[in-house]
Write a protein that holds these residues in place. Sequence first.
Motif, PDB file in Angstrom:
ATOM      1  N   THR A   4       0.837  -1.211   0.000  1.00 20.24           N
ATOM      2  CA  THR A   4       0.000   0.000   0.000  1.00 20.24           C
ATOM      3  C   THR A   4       0.873   1.263   0.000  1.00 20.24           C
ATOM      4  O   THR A   4       2.086   1.187   0.216  1.00 20.24           O
ATOM      5  CB  THR A   4      -0.925   0.054   1.241  1.00 20.24           C
ATOM      6  N   LEU A   6       0.833   5.644   1.217  1.00 17.51           N
ATOM      7  CA  LEU A   6       0.207   6.679   2.039  1.00 17.51           C
ATOM      8  C   LEU A   6       0.935   7.993   1.726  1.00 17.51           C
ATOM      9  O   LEU A   6       2.169   8.015   1.688  1.00 17.51           O
ATOM     10  CB  LEU A   6       0.378   6.322   3.522  1.00 17.51           C
ATOM     11  N   GLY A  34      -4.076   7.395   0.051  1.00 14.39           N
ATOM     12  CA  GLY A  34      -3.345   6.217  -0.433  1.00 14.39           C
ATOM     13  C   GLY A  34      -4.240   5.010  -0.456  1.00 14.39           C
ATOM     14  O   GLY A  34      -5.446   5.107  -0.244  1.00 14.39           O
ATOM     15  N   GLY A  35      -3.626   3.862  -0.692  1.00 10.68           N
ATOM     16  CA  GLY A  35      -4.406   2.630  -0.732  1.00 10.68           C
ATOM     17  C   GLY A  35      -3.589   1.505  -1.327  1.00 10.68           C
ATOM     18  O   GLY A  35      -2.359   1.605  -1.438  1.00 10.68           O
ATOM     19  N   LYS A  36      -4.297   0.464  -1.728  1.00 12.55           N
ATOM     20  CA  LYS A  36      -3.642  -0.749  -2.218  1.00 12.55           C
ATOM     21  C   LYS A  36      -3.006  -0.540  -3.590  1.00 12.55           C
ATOM     22  O   LYS A  36      -3.631   0.022  -4.474  1.00 12.55           O
ATOM     23  CB  LYS A  36      -4.670  -1.874  -2.354  1.00 12.55           C
ATOM     24  N   GLU A  50      -4.018   7.187  -6.378  1.00 10.97           N
ATOM     25  CA  GLU A  50      -4.859   7.309  -5.183  1.00 10.97           C
ATOM     26  C   GLU A  50      -5.093   8.777  -4.813  1.00 10.97           C
ATOM     27  O   GLU A  50      -6.188   9.155  -4.411  1.00 10.97           O
ATOM     28  CB  GLU A  50      -4.232   6.555  -4.003  1.00 10.97           C
ATOM     29  N   GLU A  54      -8.788  10.209  -4.637  1.00 12.02           N
ATOM     30  CA  GLU A  54      -9.330  10.548  -3.318  1.00 12.02           C
ATOM     31  C   GLU A  54      -9.490  12.043  -3.085  1.00 12.02           C
ATOM     32  O   GLU A  54     -10.334  12.461  -2.294  1.00 12.02           O
ATOM     33  CB  GLU A  54      -8.441   9.945  -2.213  1.00 12.02           C
ATOM     34  N   PHE A  72       2.692  -2.424   8.838  1.00 13.34           N
ATOM     35  CA  PHE A  72       1.475  -2.470   9.655  1.00 13.34           C
ATOM     36  C   PHE A  72       1.084  -3.931   9.859  1.00 13.34           C
ATOM     37  O   PHE A  72       0.767  -4.633   8.891  1.00 13.34           O
ATOM     38  CB  PHE A  72       0.319  -1.754   8.948  1.00 13.34           C
ATOM     39  N   HIS A  82      -0.087  -4.980   6.089  1.00 11.81           N
ATOM     40  CA  HIS A  82       0.423  -4.392   4.858  1.00 11.81           C
ATOM     41  C   HIS A  82       1.762  -3.719   5.026  1.00 11.81           C
ATOM     42  O   HIS A  82       2.107  -3.243   6.108  1.00 11.81           O
ATOM     43  CB  HIS A  82      -0.595  -3.474   4.174  1.00 11.81           C
ATOM     44  N   GLU A 101     -14.702   8.942  -0.988  1.00 11.85           N
ATOM     45  CA  GLU A 101     -13.934   8.262   0.057  1.00 11.85           C
ATOM     46  C   GLU A 101     -13.421   9.197   1.152  1.00 11.85           C
ATOM     47  O   GLU A 101     -13.311   8.803   2.307  1.00 11.85           O
ATOM     48  CB  GLU A 101     -12.749   7.551  -0.610  1.00 11.85           C
ATOM     49  N   TRP A 118      -5.285   7.197  13.295  1.00  5.28           N
ATOM     50  CA  TRP A 118      -4.803   5.900  13.759  1.00  5.28           C
ATOM     51  C   TRP A 118      -3.925   6.132  14.997  1.00  5.28           C
ATOM     52  O   TRP A 118      -3.140   7.077  15.036  1.00  5.28           O
ATOM     53  CB  TRP A 118      -4.008   5.205  12.648  1.00  5.28           C
ATOM     54  N   TRP A 124       5.019   8.609  14.714  1.00  6.62           N
ATOM     55  CA  TRP A 124       5.880   8.600  13.521  1.00  6.62           C
ATOM     56  C   TRP A 124       5.621   9.763  12.555  1.00  6.62           C
ATOM     57  O   TRP A 124       6.562  10.260  11.941  1.00  6.62           O
ATOM     58  CB  TRP A 124       5.817   7.240  12.800  1.00  6.62           C
ATOM     59  N   PHE A 140      -0.835  -4.055  15.899  1.00  7.14           N
ATOM     60  CA  PHE A 140      -2.139  -3.704  16.473  1.00  7.14           C
ATOM     61  C   PHE A 140      -2.691  -4.858  17.305  1.00  7.14           C
ATOM     62  O   PHE A 140      -2.358  -6.028  17.089  1.00  7.14           O
ATOM     63  CB  PHE A 140      -3.119  -3.328  15.361  1.00  7.14           C
TER      64      PHE A 140
HETATM   65  N1  LIG Z   1      -1.940   6.560   9.028  1.00  8.26           N
HETATM   66  C1  LIG Z   1      -2.178   5.266   9.252  1.00  8.26           C
HETATM   67  N2  LIG Z   1      -2.808   4.546   8.328  1.00  8.26           N
HETATM   68  C2  LIG Z   1      -3.028   3.259   8.632  1.00  8.26           C
HETATM   69  C3  LIG Z   1      -2.604   2.644   9.815  1.00  8.26           C
HETATM   70  N3  LIG Z   1      -2.963   1.344   9.799  1.00  8.26           N
HETATM   71  C4  LIG Z   1      -3.594   1.160   8.632  1.00  8.26           C
HETATM   72  O1  LIG Z   1      -4.042   0.080   8.240  1.00  8.26           O
HETATM   73  N4  LIG Z   1      -3.637   2.330   7.906  1.00  8.26           N
HETATM   74  C5  LIG Z   1      -4.218   2.667   6.603  1.00  8.26           C
HETATM   75  C6  LIG Z   1      -3.254   2.639   5.471  1.00  8.26           C
HETATM   76  C7  LIG Z   1      -4.142   2.367   4.265  1.00  8.26           C
HETATM   77  O2  LIG Z   1      -4.667   3.545   3.710  1.00  8.26           O
HETATM   78  C8  LIG Z   1      -5.257   1.589   4.840  1.00  8.26           C
HETATM   79  C9  LIG Z   1      -5.157   0.113   4.616  1.00  8.26           C
HETATM   80  O3  LIG Z   1      -5.001  -0.140   3.328  1.00  8.26           O
HETATM   81  P1  LIG Z   1      -6.227  -0.547   2.376  1.00  8.26           P
HETATM   82  O4  LIG Z   1      -5.671  -0.447   1.034  1.00  8.26           O
HETATM   83  O5  LIG Z   1      -6.824  -1.830   2.814  1.00  8.26           O
HETATM   84  O6  LIG Z   1      -7.348   0.548   2.617  1.00  8.26           O
HETATM   85  P2  LIG Z   1      -7.933   1.693   1.724  1.00  8.26           P
HETATM   86  O7  LIG Z   1      -9.397   1.562   1.865  1.00  8.26           O
HETATM   87  O8  LIG Z   1      -7.320   3.001   2.190  1.00  8.26           O
HETATM   88  O9  LIG Z   1      -7.428   1.417   0.247  1.00  8.26           O
HETATM   89  P3  LIG Z   1      -8.112   1.370  -1.184  1.00  8.26           P
HETATM   90  O10 LIG Z   1      -9.423   0.659  -1.033  1.00  8.26           O
HETATM   91  O11 LIG Z   1      -8.277   2.839  -1.563  1.00  8.26           O
HETATM   92  O12 LIG Z   1      -7.115   0.669  -2.015  1.00  8.26           O
HETATM   93  O13 LIG Z   1      -5.236   1.800   6.251  1.00  8.26           O
HETATM   94  C10 LIG Z   1      -1.925   3.422  10.763  1.00  8.26           C
HETATM   95  O14 LIG Z   1      -1.495   2.983  11.833  1.00  8.26           O
HETATM   96  N5  LIG Z   1      -1.723   4.722  10.425  1.00  8.26           N
END
Ligand SMILES: Nc1nc2c([nH]c(=O)n2[C@H]2C[C@H](O)[C@@H](COP(=O)(O)OP(=O)(O)OP(=O)(O)O)O2)c(=O)[nH]1
Length: 174
Positions: A4, A6, A34-36, A50, A54, A72, A82, A101, A118, A124, A140
């Motif tokens: 992923t 961010l 961000g995201g996957k 992303e 977004e 994470f 991830h 979103e 989070w 950090w 976690f």
């Molecule tokens: N800032 C921050 N983000 C976190 C933490 N733990 C954690 O899973 N995330 C975020 C990072 C990602 O954006 C998301 C998990 O990835 P994901 O791809 O499943 O979620 P998403 O819905 O944002 O992604 P997408 O569907 O747009 O691809 O959660 C954390 O401790 N801090």
Amino acid sequence: MKPTTLCLIINDKNEILLGRKKRGFGVGKYNGFGGKKQENETFRQCAVREIFEEVSLVVQPEDLIPVAIMNFQFPYEEELNHLNYTYIVKNYEGLPLESEEMEPRWFAFDDIPFETMWKGDDMWIPEVLKGKLLHTLLVFGKDNDEVKLAENTYVDTIEEFETTAEIAACLRKG
Ligand SMILES: Nc1nc2c([nH]c(=O)n2[C@H]2C[C@H](O)[C@@H](COP(=O)(O)OP(=O)(O)OP(=O)(O)O)O2)c(=O)[nH]1
């Protein structure tokens, strides 16, 4: 382990753009964008896509500054684990727009809403905003929310890889 991205977008007034997540994992929390990563794209391409999806800002891949590799870990729900590249972005085109979103908002660095983010973010995000480069492990608890272990390793450079196996090997080296 899914890959992923961010992105922490910063303007010339030293404010950070965060989005309140409107749906899905982490709903209600403010976060970067961000995201996957999809299989056919690089981490940088994922971050660029992303950000556009977004918050409607246009960023060039070379304007992403990698500042952290985040590991994470969700031991009670391992499919959530991830490996993540976090970037700072100072060059972008356009104005932030709300999407399905994310609801975006600028925050001064000393007014970041950590209480609505989070739980580990306050250990950090301030470091990378100060210019530090990190490998960070966050583990976690059972509720996928409480932080059981948080560990920053300060590094001199963020090496960029395109596979999670290479990233994991890099993190093992320290
Ligand atoms: N800032 C921050 N983000 C976190 C933490 N733990 C954690 O899973 N995330 C975020 C990072 C990602 O954006 C998301 C998990 O990835 P994901 O791809 O499943 O979620 P998403 O819905 O944002 O992604 P997408 O569907 O747009 O691809 O959660 C954390 O401790 N801090």
